[in-house]
Design a protein around this motif. Sequence first.
Motif, mmCIF file in Angstrom:
data_model
loop_
_atom_site.group_PDB
_atom_site.id
_atom_site.type_symbol
_atom_site.label_atom_id
_atom_site.label_comp_id
_atom_site.label_asym_id
_atom_site.label_seq_id
_atom_site.Cartn_x
_atom_site.Cartn_y
_atom_site.Cartn_z
ATOM 1 N N GLN A 63 0.840 -1.191 0.000
ATOM 2 C CA GLN A 63 0.000 0.000 0.000
ATOM 3 C C GLN A 63 0.880 1.248 0.000
ATOM 4 N N GLN A 64 0.358 2.306 -0.618
ATOM 5 C CA GLN A 64 1.037 3.594 -0.634
ATOM 6 C C GLN A 64 0.019 4.702 -0.379
ATOM 7 N N PHE A 65 0.510 5.788 0.243
ATOM 8 C CA PHE A 65 -0.289 6.992 0.411
ATOM 9 C C PHE A 65 0.449 8.121 -0.310
ATOM 10 N N ALA A 66 -0.231 8.809 -1.201
ATOM 11 C CA ALA A 66 0.376 9.917 -1.944
ATOM 12 C C ALA A 66 -0.369 11.203 -1.600
ATOM 13 N N PHE A 67 0.367 12.235 -1.177
ATOM 14 C CA PHE A 67 -0.294 13.462 -0.764
ATOM 15 C C PHE A 67 0.638 14.655 -0.998
ATOM 16 N N THR A 68 0.042 15.815 -0.974
ATOM 17 C CA THR A 68 0.791 17.060 -1.144
ATOM 18 C C THR A 68 0.354 18.031 -0.064
ATOM 19 N N GLN A 122 -0.857 21.460 2.224
ATOM 20 C CA GLN A 122 -2.069 22.278 2.334
ATOM 21 C C GLN A 122 -2.012 23.476 1.399
ATOM 22 N N ALA A 123 -0.806 23.943 1.082
ATOM 23 C CA ALA A 123 -0.665 25.107 0.209
ATOM 24 C C ALA A 123 -1.282 24.867 -1.160
ATOM 25 N N ASP A 124 -1.406 23.589 -1.544
ATOM 26 C CA ASP A 124 -1.939 23.258 -2.858
ATOM 27 C C ASP A 124 -3.404 22.822 -2.804
ATOM 28 N N LYS A 125 -4.009 22.944 -1.629
ATOM 29 C CA LYS A 125 -5.356 22.394 -1.452
ATOM 30 C C LYS A 125 -6.384 23.072 -2.351
ATOM 31 N N ALA A 126 -6.195 24.384 -2.577
ATOM 32 C CA ALA A 126 -7.156 25.109 -3.399
ATOM 33 C C ALA A 126 -7.205 24.575 -4.825
ATOM 34 N N ARG A 127 -6.121 23.937 -5.256
ATOM 35 C CA ARG A 127 -6.057 23.420 -6.623
ATOM 36 C C ARG A 127 -6.647 22.019 -6.729
ATOM 37 N N GLY A 128 -6.898 21.414 -5.583
ATOM 38 C CA GLY A 128 -7.370 20.042 -5.610
ATOM 39 C C GLY A 128 -6.202 19.087 -5.767
ATOM 40 N N PRO A 129 -6.461 17.806 -5.993
ATOM 41 C CA PRO A 129 -5.388 16.822 -6.161
ATOM 42 C C PRO A 129 -4.435 17.210 -7.287
ATOM 43 N N TYR A 170 -1.827 12.972 -6.109
ATOM 44 C CA TYR A 170 -1.435 13.377 -4.762
ATOM 45 C C TYR A 170 -2.585 14.160 -4.125
ATOM 46 N N THR A 171 -3.123 13.625 -3.044
ATOM 47 C CA THR A 171 -4.266 14.229 -2.365
ATOM 48 C C THR A 171 -3.814 15.382 -1.464
ATOM 49 N N PRO A 172 -4.519 16.512 -1.473
ATOM 50 C CA PRO A 172 -4.164 17.614 -0.570
ATOM 51 C C PRO A 172 -4.308 17.195 0.891
ATOM 52 N N LEU A 173 -3.302 17.522 1.689
ATOM 53 C CA LEU A 173 -3.312 17.167 3.108
ATOM 54 C C LEU A 173 -2.389 18.130 3.842
ATOM 55 N N ASP A 174 -2.795 18.550 5.042
ATOM 56 C CA ASP A 174 -1.931 19.407 5.846
ATOM 57 C C ASP A 174 -0.682 18.626 6.227
ATOM 58 N N VAL A 175 0.457 19.047 5.743
ATOM 59 C CA VAL A 175 1.707 18.372 6.051
ATOM 60 C C VAL A 175 2.822 19.397 6.165
ATOM 61 N N LYS A 176 3.692 19.205 7.120
ATOM 62 C CA LYS A 176 4.852 20.073 7.298
ATOM 63 C C LYS A 176 6.084 19.190 7.395
ATOM 64 N N SER A 217 -1.451 16.156 9.220
ATOM 65 C CA SER A 217 -2.736 16.430 9.856
ATOM 66 C C SER A 217 -3.490 15.136 10.150
ATOM 67 N N ASN A 218 -4.150 15.112 11.278
ATOM 68 C CA ASN A 218 -4.945 13.948 11.665
ATOM 69 C C ASN A 218 -6.435 14.235 11.518
ATOM 70 N N ALA A 219 -6.752 15.281 10.757
ATOM 71 C CA ALA A 219 -8.151 15.701 10.630
ATOM 72 C C ALA A 219 -9.033 14.618 10.031
ATOM 73 N N THR A 220 -8.518 13.888 9.056
ATOM 74 C CA THR A 220 -9.330 12.868 8.388
ATOM 75 C C THR A 220 -9.222 11.506 9.063
ATOM 76 N N ARG A 221 -8.321 11.368 10.019
ATOM 77 C CA ARG A 221 -8.057 10.113 10.732
ATOM 78 C C ARG A 221 -7.450 9.037 9.821
ATOM 79 N N LEU A 222 -7.118 9.397 8.581
ATOM 80 C CA LEU A 222 -6.539 8.410 7.674
ATOM 81 C C LEU A 222 -5.198 7.918 8.193
ATOM 82 N N MET A 223 -4.308 8.866 8.525
ATOM 83 C CA MET A 223 -2.983 8.473 8.980
ATOM 84 C C MET A 223 -3.041 7.842 10.364
ATOM 85 N N SER A 224 -4.013 8.267 11.170
ATOM 86 C CA SER A 224 -4.165 7.660 12.490
ATOM 87 C C SER A 224 -4.497 6.176 12.356
ATOM 88 N N SER A 225 -5.391 5.859 11.430
ATOM 89 C CA SER A 225 -5.745 4.453 11.204
ATOM 90 C C SER A 225 -4.542 3.668 10.708
#
Length: 243
Positions: free
Chosen positions: A35-40, A42-49, A57-63, A83-91
């Motif tokens: 399995q892989q998770f691909a993300f970018t 928050q600065a790119d969130k307005a543009r969508g994936p 690459y899914t928009p996600l708060d990451v630093k 970010s743990n807002a979606t609980r995806l990474m927590s799971s």
Amino acid sequence: MTAPNTALIRAGQSLTPGDLVALFIIDLSPIRVNQQFAFTSQADKARGPLKFRGITYTPLDVKAEGFELTGQGTMPQPKISVSNATRLMSSATLLYQDLIGAKLIRTRTYAQFLDDGATPDPEAAYTQDIYRFEQKVEHSKHQIVWNLAADMDQEGRELPARLVIRDICLWRYRRWDEDAQAFVYDGVQCLYNGDQSYDRFGNPTTPDQDEPSRHVTTCCKVRFGADAQLPFGGFPGVARVRV
């Protein structure tokens, strides 16, 4: 060594190179999870994936910080917070032992070179930063933070780096991309690219349920044929030793 991409060099030297985009992949194959998770960021969130080299690459708060070389003779030891807002990474952390040992791949390119950019160019990217998750240092309802170690920094690890297992193939297998309705072969080691999919018992199934059993009989022979020369990522020549 691959020659630097001319378009990337020109963009880097330009006074107006455009937005520099950071793309992240968490690859679980080093901990034997297909399995892989691909993300970018928050600065790119307005543009969508964002899409680059066919990967979404899914928009996600990451630093992410600390990737820079300091010239002090030691490898960087970056830190990443997600970010743990979606609980995806927590799971994912709960299912896969805090992701310790998984691989983080950071790719940086300019927005113009993305698949839907002004001048798409899959070769126009800086050298990838590849690190492994070494320690989880924070896990709250807001974010999860890890310390990373350079993939090449192997001090203190036992050899061989790859497990020697007789009957189980550890090669990375293709994965099904539901959005693209196609298999993704980036970074895979198994040579199977056939149209037919099989479940972990060797039975025909749908592409989204395609899963290797990692055994010669129920995996390799089913896919390549019983009489074919079988590519196998185990060590069948290793003798059984009773201690």
